[in-house]
Scaffold this motif. Structure first.
Motif, PDB file in Angstrom:
ATOM      1  N   GLU A   1       0.819  -1.200   0.000  1.00 23.08           N
ATOM      2  CA  GLU A   1       0.000   0.000   0.000  1.00 23.08           C
ATOM      3  C   GLU A   1       0.860   1.261   0.000  1.00 23.08           C
ATOM      4  OE1 GLU A   1      -3.814   1.521   2.584  1.00 23.08           O
ATOM      5  OE2 GLU A   1      -2.057   0.804   3.698  1.00 23.08           O
ATOM      6  N   ALA A   2       1.958   1.224   0.758  1.00 25.11           N
ATOM      7  CA  ALA A   2       2.832   2.393   0.881  1.00 25.11           C
ATOM      8  C   ALA A   2       3.762   2.562  -0.313  1.00 25.11           C
ATOM      9  CB  ALA A   2       3.657   2.295   2.170  1.00 25.11           C
ATOM     10  N   GLY A   3       3.801   1.572  -1.200  1.00 21.91           N
ATOM     11  CA  GLY A   3       4.659   1.667  -2.375  1.00 21.91           C
ATOM     12  C   GLY A   3       6.134   1.612  -2.051  1.00 21.91           C
ATOM     13  N   LEU A   4       6.514   0.800  -1.061  1.00 22.21           N
ATOM     14  CA  LEU A   4       7.917   0.679  -0.699  1.00 22.21           C
ATOM     15  C   LEU A   4       8.714   0.068  -1.849  1.00 22.21           C
ATOM     16  CD1 LEU A   4       7.783  -0.615   2.997  1.00 22.21           C
ATOM     17  CD2 LEU A   4       7.646   1.724   2.111  1.00 22.21           C
ATOM     18  N   PHE A   5      10.004   0.375  -1.872  1.00 25.81           N
ATOM     19  CA  PHE A   5      10.897  -0.203  -2.878  1.00 25.81           C
ATOM     20  C   PHE A   5      11.714  -1.308  -2.238  1.00 25.81           C
ATOM     21  CE2 PHE A   5      14.845  -0.708  -5.171  1.00 25.81           C
ATOM     22  CZ  PHE A   5      14.401  -0.784  -6.480  1.00 25.81           C
ATOM     23  N   PHE A   6      11.854  -2.422  -2.942  1.00 23.81           N
ATOM     24  CA  PHE A   6      12.613  -3.562  -2.434  1.00 23.81           C
ATOM     25  C   PHE A   6      13.822  -3.797  -3.334  1.00 23.81           C
ATOM     26  CE2 PHE A   6       8.056  -4.107  -1.691  1.00 23.81           C
ATOM     27  CZ  PHE A   6       8.048  -4.004  -0.314  1.00 23.81           C
ATOM     28  N   GLY A   7      14.948  -4.018  -2.737  1.00 22.80           N
ATOM     29  CA  GLY A   7      16.162  -4.224  -3.515  1.00 22.80           C
ATOM     30  C   GLY A   7      17.392  -4.254  -2.628  1.00 22.80           C
ATOM     31  N   HIS A   8      17.177  -4.349  -1.326  1.00 22.22           N
ATOM     32  CA  HIS A   8      18.280  -4.380  -0.365  1.00 22.22           C
ATOM     33  C   HIS A   8      18.230  -5.693   0.415  1.00 22.22           C
ATOM     34  CE1 HIS A   8      17.804  -0.049  -1.204  1.00 22.22           C
ATOM     35  NE2 HIS A   8      19.104   0.021  -0.983  1.00 22.22           N
ATOM     36  N   GLY A   9      18.142  -6.786  -0.319  1.00 17.52           N
ATOM     37  CA  GLY A   9      18.102  -8.093   0.322  1.00 17.52           C
ATOM     38  C   GLY A   9      16.891  -8.906  -0.069  1.00 17.52           C
ATOM     39  N   THR A  10      15.786  -8.239  -0.362  1.00 16.23           N
ATOM     40  CA  THR A  10      14.591  -8.920  -0.849  1.00 16.23           C
ATOM     41  C   THR A  10      14.068  -8.163  -2.066  1.00 16.23           C
ATOM     42  OG1 THR A  10      12.891  -7.694   0.348  1.00 16.23           O
ATOM     43  CG2 THR A  10      14.001  -9.464   1.545  1.00 16.23           C
ATOM     44  N   ASP A  11      13.168  -8.818  -2.803  1.00 20.15           N
ATOM     45  CA  ASP A  11      12.587  -8.142  -3.956  1.00 20.15           C
ATOM     46  C   ASP A  11      11.066  -8.107  -3.910  1.00 20.15           C
ATOM     47  OD1 ASP A  11      11.924 -10.756  -4.456  1.00 20.15           O
ATOM     48  OD2 ASP A  11      13.044 -10.937  -6.336  1.00 20.15           O
ATOM     49  N   ASN A  12      10.495  -8.356  -2.710  1.00 22.09           N
ATOM     50  CA  ASN A  12       9.040  -8.356  -2.609  1.00 22.09           C
ATOM     51  C   ASN A  12       8.604  -8.070  -1.171  1.00 22.09           C
ATOM     52  OD1 ASN A  12       8.316 -11.137  -1.202  1.00 22.09           O
ATOM     53  ND2 ASN A  12       9.997 -11.523  -2.638  1.00 22.09           N
TER      54      ASN A  12
ATOM     55  N   ARG B   1      24.932  -6.141  -2.109  1.00 27.26           N
ATOM     56  CA  ARG B   1      24.007  -6.752  -3.068  1.00 27.26           C
ATOM     57  C   ARG B   1      24.660  -6.961  -4.431  1.00 27.26           C
ATOM     58  NH1 ARG B   1      22.371  -1.617  -1.712  1.00 27.26           N
ATOM     59  NH2 ARG B   1      22.621   0.008  -3.310  1.00 27.26           N
ATOM     60  N   SER B   2      25.972  -6.847  -4.508  1.00 26.21           N
ATOM     61  CA  SER B   2      26.662  -6.933  -5.790  1.00 26.21           C
ATOM     62  C   SER B   2      26.601  -8.337  -6.376  1.00 26.21           C
ATOM     63  CB  SER B   2      28.131  -6.531  -5.611  1.00 26.21           C
ATOM     64  OG  SER B   2      28.870  -6.814  -6.782  1.00 26.21           O
ATOM     65  N   PRO B   3      26.456  -8.453  -7.703  1.00 29.56           N
ATOM     66  CA  PRO B   3      26.537  -9.769  -8.340  1.00 29.56           C
ATOM     67  C   PRO B   3      27.912 -10.412  -8.215  1.00 29.56           C
ATOM     68  CG  PRO B   3      26.506  -8.029  -9.994  1.00 29.56           C
ATOM     69  CD  PRO B   3      26.193  -7.377  -8.679  1.00 29.56           C
ATOM     70  N   ILE B   4      28.882  -9.649  -7.742  1.00 29.91           N
ATOM     71  CA  ILE B   4      30.211 -10.216  -7.496  1.00 29.91           C
ATOM     72  C   ILE B   4      30.121 -11.362  -6.499  1.00 29.91           C
ATOM     73  CG2 ILE B   4      32.495  -9.680  -6.519  1.00 29.91           C
ATOM     74  CD1 ILE B   4      32.232  -6.896  -7.793  1.00 29.91           C
ATOM     75  N   ALA B   5      29.055 -11.388  -5.698  1.00 37.82           N
ATOM     76  CA  ALA B   5      28.839 -12.515  -4.782  1.00 37.82           C
ATOM     77  C   ALA B   5      28.832 -13.840  -5.531  1.00 37.82           C
ATOM     78  CB  ALA B   5      27.523 -12.336  -4.025  1.00 37.82           C
ATOM     79  N   GLU B   6      28.232 -13.865  -6.710  1.00 35.82           N
ATOM     80  CA  GLU B   6      28.181 -15.096  -7.499  1.00 35.82           C
ATOM     81  C   GLU B   6      29.576 -15.515  -7.954  1.00 35.82           C
ATOM     82  OE1 GLU B   6      26.179 -16.566 -11.683  1.00 35.82           O
ATOM     83  OE2 GLU B   6      24.979 -15.275 -10.367  1.00 35.82           O
ATOM     84  N   LEU B   7      30.419 -14.539  -8.279  1.00 37.96           N
ATOM     85  CA  LEU B   7      31.802 -14.853  -8.656  1.00 37.96           C
ATOM     86  C   LEU B   7      32.550 -15.449  -7.475  1.00 37.96           C
ATOM     87  CD1 LEU B   7      32.725 -11.662 -10.718  1.00 37.96           C
ATOM     88  CD2 LEU B   7      32.220 -13.944 -11.600  1.00 37.96           C
ATOM     89  N   ILE B   8      32.345 -14.898  -6.306  1.00 39.37           N
ATOM     90  CA  ILE B   8      32.999 -15.417  -5.109  1.00 39.37           C
ATOM     91  C   ILE B   8      32.575 -16.858  -4.845  1.00 39.37           C
ATOM     92  CG2 ILE B   8      33.125 -15.168  -2.595  1.00 39.37           C
ATOM     93  CD1 ILE B   8      32.885 -12.117  -3.055  1.00 39.37           C
ATOM     94  N   GLU B   9      31.282 -17.119  -4.950  1.00 35.59           N
ATOM     95  CA  GLU B   9      30.779 -18.458  -4.671  1.00 35.59           C
ATOM     96  C   GLU B   9      31.283 -19.485  -5.680  1.00 35.59           C
ATOM     97  OE1 GLU B   9      26.558 -18.142  -4.423  1.00 35.59           O
ATOM     98  OE2 GLU B   9      26.607 -16.879  -2.631  1.00 35.59           O
ATOM     99  N   SER B  10      31.572 -19.038  -6.892  1.00 40.75           N
ATOM    100  CA  SER B  10      32.077 -19.947  -7.925  1.00 40.75           C
ATOM    101  C   SER B  10      33.598 -19.977  -7.985  1.00 40.75           C
ATOM    102  CB  SER B  10      31.527 -19.538  -9.298  1.00 40.75           C
ATOM    103  OG  SER B  10      32.042 -18.276  -9.704  1.00 40.75           O
ATOM    104  N   GLY B  11      34.257 -19.306  -7.042  1.00 36.87           N
ATOM    105  CA  GLY B  11      35.719 -19.285  -7.036  1.00 36.87           C
ATOM    106  C   GLY B  11      36.322 -18.494  -8.173  1.00 36.87           C
TER     107      GLY B  11
END
Length: 301
Positions: free
Chosen positions: A24-35, A109-119
């Motif tokens: 209802e408040a129109g909050l923005f999500f993007g700091h850990g969740t997307d909903n 929240r960087s996609p670099i996390a995926e690089l770290i997880e994949s070595g």
């Protein structure tokens, strides 16, 4: 409690109510969740000191009046102040690791996390990395992730913000990496004369002036120092590209995230062969250059 909220008795009630009010408040999500649902669940469980993997049956347990007030207060702070959930809980998961965060650092929240997880495969062999530099480290999440990824490497975590480095030190201690990850106060490379690295990775400020003006309120809760980077969003990246070859080993690699400033970067340096990393879990605009390429195209920078 108001007449509307007096009927909210269980965690499930508050999660449903929070989800509705967030939408209802129109909050923005993007700091850990997307909903709204996930955001409400995180905040309700945090206020009750309950784990995220709580068995579903406990969601129907009756709350005490004090617990009801605690939950409602946290949910209303999210609505009224537009504070990202990560700042309300002082917690964020990045590359599968738990980090302390506050308003002195960007929410990881960087996609670099995926690089770290994949070595960092297939671009880097773990046994070839002895020294890593994380420029603009913020909370230290990338530096600490790299230390977990490269078990024999030492990692320097550089930032210009004393407040950010205080947060990074908390996280270094939390992960027991005091002997391997070194937070360093420095304006990019200024305090690193003579040091060379096998991998330099950076999530620097890269938000353009126009993009800053259009960001949701939640992003304006984050430190401007970690976001804004001039008219095109390239002020910091340009300096890194000009200076970085002096700090890379001959076989070293540079990886930088540039977000929505990627197009402007390519337009500014049309001859440079940026390799853009593809991500399976979303995210974009992280490029790779080798030390050899940086030397070859040094005059372009």
């Amino acid at each position: 409690m108001t007449t509307e909220t007096e009927s909210l008795l269980t965690p499930r009630d508050f999660i449903r109510w929070g989800m509705s009010r967030f939408s209802e408040a129109g909050l923005f999500f993007g700091h850990g969740t997307d909903n709204a649902l996930d955001e409400a669940a995180i905040l309700v469980l945090h206020a009750l000191h309950l784990p995220g993997d709580l068995p579903a049956a406990y969601l129907d347990a009756r709350l005490t009046p004090q617990e009801q007030e605690q939950v409602l207060e946290l949910l209303m702070r999210r609505i009224d102040k537009r504070v990202p959930a990560a700042y309300l809980t002082n917690k964020m998961i990045f590359a599968g690791l738990d980090f302390y965060v506050n308003e002195d650092v960007l929410v990881p929240r960087s996609p670099i996390a995926e690089l770290i997880e994949s070595g960092f495969e297939p671009w880097i062999r773990a046994d070839s990395v002895g020294r890593v530099l994380d420029l603009c480290t913020g909370s230290g999440c990338i530096a600490i992730g790299c230390a977990h990824c490269f078990q024999n490497a030492s990692v320097d975590a550089v930032d210009i913000s004393p407040g950010a480095l205080d947060v990074a030190r908390i996280n270094v201690q939390r992960h027991g990496l005091e002997g391997r990850v070194e937070p360093i106060l420095s304006n990019l490379f200024d305090g690193l004369k003579g040091w060379r690295y096998d991998l330099i990775v950076s999530n620097p400020p890269y938000v353009s002036m126009d993009e800053m003006e259009g960001l949701p309120i939640e992003y304006h809760q984050e430190p401007v120092l970690g976001l804004a980077a001039g008219e095109e969003g390239l002020d910091i990246v340009a300096i890194i590209l000009q200076q970085v070859s002096e700090f890379l080993e001959p076989s070293g690699i540079l990886m930088i995230e540039v977000g929505n400033s990627a197009e402007a970067l390519v337009e500014r340096y049309p001859r440079v062969p940026f390799l853009w990393i593809e991500f399976e879990r979303g995210g974009h605009s992280v490029f790779l250059l080798t030390a050899e390429q940086l030397i070859e195209y040094q005059t372009d920078f």
